[in-house]
Design a protein around this motif. Structure first.
Motif, PDB file in Angstrom:
ATOM      1  N   ARG A 107       0.769  -1.302  -0.025  1.00 51.52           N
ATOM      2  CA  ARG A 107       0.076  -0.003   0.047  1.00 51.52           C
ATOM      3  C   ARG A 107       0.902   1.175   0.065  1.00 51.52           C
ATOM      4  O   ARG A 107       1.810   1.449   1.012  1.00 51.52           O
ATOM      5  CB  ARG A 107      -1.041   0.027   1.283  1.00 51.52           C
ATOM      6  N   GLY A 108       0.570   2.135  -0.849  1.00 46.36           N
ATOM      7  CA  GLY A 108       1.272   3.485  -1.001  1.00 46.36           C
ATOM      8  C   GLY A 108       2.294   3.374  -1.941  1.00 46.36           C
ATOM      9  O   GLY A 108       2.300   2.874  -3.277  1.00 46.36           O
ATOM     10  N   TYR A 109       3.382   4.357  -1.658  1.00 51.59           N
ATOM     11  CA  TYR A 109       4.464   4.503  -2.737  1.00 51.59           C
ATOM     12  C   TYR A 109       5.637   3.676  -2.548  1.00 51.59           C
ATOM     13  O   TYR A 109       6.060   3.281  -1.202  1.00 51.59           O
ATOM     14  CB  TYR A 109       5.045   6.048  -2.653  1.00 51.59           C
ATOM     15  N   PRO A 110       6.528   3.430  -3.412  1.00 52.17           N
ATOM     16  CA  PRO A 110       7.842   2.720  -3.415  1.00 52.17           C
ATOM     17  C   PRO A 110       9.072   3.813  -2.931  1.00 52.17           C
ATOM     18  O   PRO A 110       8.648   4.916  -3.307  1.00 52.17           O
ATOM     19  CB  PRO A 110       7.843   2.045  -4.552  1.00 52.17           C
ATOM     20  N   GLY A 111       9.888   3.334  -2.317  1.00 48.98           N
ATOM     21  CA  GLY A 111      11.077   4.247  -2.487  1.00 48.98           C
ATOM     22  C   GLY A 111      11.836   3.784  -3.737  1.00 48.98           C
ATOM     23  O   GLY A 111      11.884   2.627  -4.036  1.00 48.98           O
ATOM     24  N   ALA A 112      12.643   4.853  -4.169  1.00 45.67           N
ATOM     25  CA  ALA A 112      13.796   4.459  -5.414  1.00 45.67           C
ATOM     26  C   ALA A 112      14.812   5.473  -5.281  1.00 45.67           C
ATOM     27  O   ALA A 112      14.641   6.400  -4.938  1.00 45.67           O
ATOM     28  CB  ALA A 112      12.683   4.589  -6.680  1.00 45.67           C
ATOM     29  N   PRO A 124      18.615  13.573  -7.069  1.00 50.63           N
ATOM     30  CA  PRO A 124      18.045  13.964  -5.668  1.00 50.63           C
ATOM     31  C   PRO A 124      16.798  12.458  -5.692  1.00 50.63           C
ATOM     32  O   PRO A 124      16.783  11.815  -6.777  1.00 50.63           O
ATOM     33  CB  PRO A 124      17.325  14.928  -6.025  1.00 50.63           C
ATOM     34  N   ASP A 125      16.341  12.418  -4.574  1.00 52.77           N
ATOM     35  CA  ASP A 125      15.459  11.284  -4.386  1.00 52.77           C
ATOM     36  C   ASP A 125      14.120  11.657  -5.227  1.00 52.77           C
ATOM     37  O   ASP A 125      13.794  12.901  -5.456  1.00 52.77           O
ATOM     38  CB  ASP A 125      14.894  11.534  -2.678  1.00 52.77           C
ATOM     39  N   PRO A 126      13.475  10.692  -5.766  1.00 50.25           N
ATOM     40  CA  PRO A 126      12.235  11.127  -6.654  1.00 50.25           C
ATOM     41  C   PRO A 126      11.120  11.704  -5.924  1.00 50.25           C
ATOM     42  O   PRO A 126      11.012  11.402  -4.494  1.00 50.25           O
ATOM     43  CB  PRO A 126      11.714   9.630  -7.126  1.00 50.25           C
ATOM     44  N   LYS A 127      10.183  12.379  -6.286  1.00 50.09           N
ATOM     45  CA  LYS A 127       9.137  13.100  -5.772  1.00 50.09           C
ATOM     46  C   LYS A 127       7.895  12.185  -5.909  1.00 50.09           C
ATOM     47  O   LYS A 127       7.601  11.322  -6.984  1.00 50.09           O
ATOM     48  CB  LYS A 127       8.938  14.328  -6.271  1.00 50.09           C
ATOM     49  N   ARG A 128       7.076  12.265  -4.991  1.00 45.57           N
ATOM     50  CA  ARG A 128       5.668  11.573  -5.029  1.00 45.57           C
ATOM     51  C   ARG A 128       4.413  12.219  -5.849  1.00 45.57           C
ATOM     52  O   ARG A 128       4.121  13.410  -5.613  1.00 45.57           O
ATOM     53  CB  ARG A 128       5.039  11.290  -3.692  1.00 45.57           C
ATOM     54  N   LEU A 197       7.118   9.531  -8.862  1.00 46.51           N
ATOM     55  CA  LEU A 197       6.554   8.105  -8.165  1.00 46.51           C
ATOM     56  C   LEU A 197       5.156   8.250  -8.275  1.00 46.51           C
ATOM     57  O   LEU A 197       4.431   9.083  -7.646  1.00 46.51           O
ATOM     58  CB  LEU A 197       7.350   7.525  -7.397  1.00 46.51           C
ATOM     59  N   THR A 198       4.260   6.959  -8.637  1.00 47.11           N
ATOM     60  CA  THR A 198       2.949   6.897  -8.210  1.00 47.11           C
ATOM     61  C   THR A 198       2.555   5.903  -7.418  1.00 47.11           C
ATOM     62  O   THR A 198       3.419   4.921  -6.909  1.00 47.11           O
ATOM     63  CB  THR A 198       2.228   6.507  -9.595  1.00 47.11           C
ATOM     64  N   VAL A 199       1.456   5.852  -6.737  1.00 49.64           N
ATOM     65  CA  VAL A 199       1.269   4.830  -5.684  1.00 49.64           C
ATOM     66  C   VAL A 199       1.105   3.277  -6.568  1.00 49.64           C
ATOM     67  O   VAL A 199       0.867   3.298  -7.860  1.00 49.64           O
ATOM     68  CB  VAL A 199      -0.358   4.914  -5.172  1.00 49.64           C
ATOM     69  N   PHE A 200       1.255   2.471  -5.537  1.00 54.60           N
ATOM     70  CA  PHE A 200       0.978   1.145  -6.298  1.00 54.60           C
ATOM     71  C   PHE A 200      -0.309   0.814  -6.780  1.00 54.60           C
ATOM     72  O   PHE A 200      -1.389   1.107  -6.067  1.00 54.60           O
ATOM     73  CB  PHE A 200       1.629  -0.004  -5.066  1.00 54.60           C
ATOM     74  N   ALA A 201      -0.564  -0.166  -7.730  1.00 51.97           N
ATOM     75  CA  ALA A 201      -1.767  -0.384  -8.516  1.00 51.97           C
ATOM     76  C   ALA A 201      -1.569  -2.055  -8.615  1.00 51.97           C
ATOM     77  O   ALA A 201      -0.390  -2.576  -8.848  1.00 51.97           O
ATOM     78  CB  ALA A 201      -2.413   0.152  -9.530  1.00 51.97           C
ATOM     79  N   ALA A 202      -2.622  -2.968  -8.811  1.00 51.17           N
ATOM     80  CA  ALA A 202      -2.447  -4.260  -9.241  1.00 51.17           C
ATOM     81  C   ALA A 202      -2.311  -4.384 -10.583  1.00 51.17           C
ATOM     82  O   ALA A 202      -2.367  -3.616 -11.337  1.00 51.17           O
ATOM     83  CB  ALA A 202      -3.972  -4.929  -8.800  1.00 51.17           C
TER      84      ALA A 202
END
Length: 206
Positions: A107-112, A124-128, A197-202
């Motif tokens: 659930r939510g965002y990954p880190g990358a 830099p770190d990716p943005k959400r 980055l986007t949130v996780f989906a199936a």
């Protein structure tokens, strides 16, 4: 002829005997009142011997069964799907597949983070991106995906570098998974160098 003196016992005065008897009687009466159970009386020996009951710890409820819990890093396998470019944007799906024998959720965002060959982070770190997280249930062998997108450096003119790997951290986890990067150059500095980055989906995002 000398007179022999006779020692006669002293006579006790009746008043003295009466006072002594009264004192003894008063002492016995006082002792009797102390051993009673009056409001100001001393507790009996049985009360001192009693001990308070030992408090018992309530039983810990058994965990609910049949409800999947969060996927941990060691449950998952990470991969990066094929680029789906559009309007100067490069879009890659980050895919997490349940490699365990149990059902779990993400659930939510990954880190990358992009890494060079020496393991140093590039850029830099990716943005959400804006999105509403939903819980994705992963049975063994099934996948969830999150989008990784950025402006093409060839179009934006951002300073670019070619990563050796992408480090992917599942939601709410600390340990990351390393994936070989084959997507070419990525922006690391300058104009339009942000990665999103986007949130996780199936699914796999294919």
């Amino acid at each position: 002829m000398a007179k022999t003196s006779q020692h006669l016992p002293a006579r006790r005065h009746p008043a003295v005997l009466l006072v002594g008897a009264a004192a003894v009687l008063g002492l016995l009466t006082g002792c009797g009142s102390e051993s009673g159970s009056g409001a100001g009386g001393v507790s009996s020996g049985g009360d001192f011997a009693s001990t308070p009951p030992t408090p018992t710890r309530p039983a810990t409820p058994a965990p609910a069964t049949g409800r999947p819990t969060r996927c941990h890093t060691f449950d998952l396998r990470a991969s990066v799907g094929r680029n789906n470019p559009g309007a100067g944007q490069w879009n890659f799906p980050i895919v997490l597949t349940n490699a365990s024998a149990r059902t779990c959720t993400v659930r939510g965002y990954p880190g990358a983070a992009f890494l060079d060959a020496s393991g140093e982070q590039l850029g830099p770190d990716p943005k959400r991106s804006e999105g509403t997280p939903t819980t994705v249930t992963l049975a063994p062998g099934t996948s969830a995906w999150a989008g990784l997108s950025y402006s093409s450096p060839e179009v934006s003119g951002a300073r670019a570098a070619t990563p050796a790997a992408l480090l992917v951290t599942p939601p709410d986890e600390r340990d990351a998974l390393k994936v070989k990067w084959t997507g070419g150059q990525v922006p690391v500095a300058g104009n339009a160098s942000s990665v999103f980055l986007t949130v996780f989906a199936a699914g796999t995002g294919a």
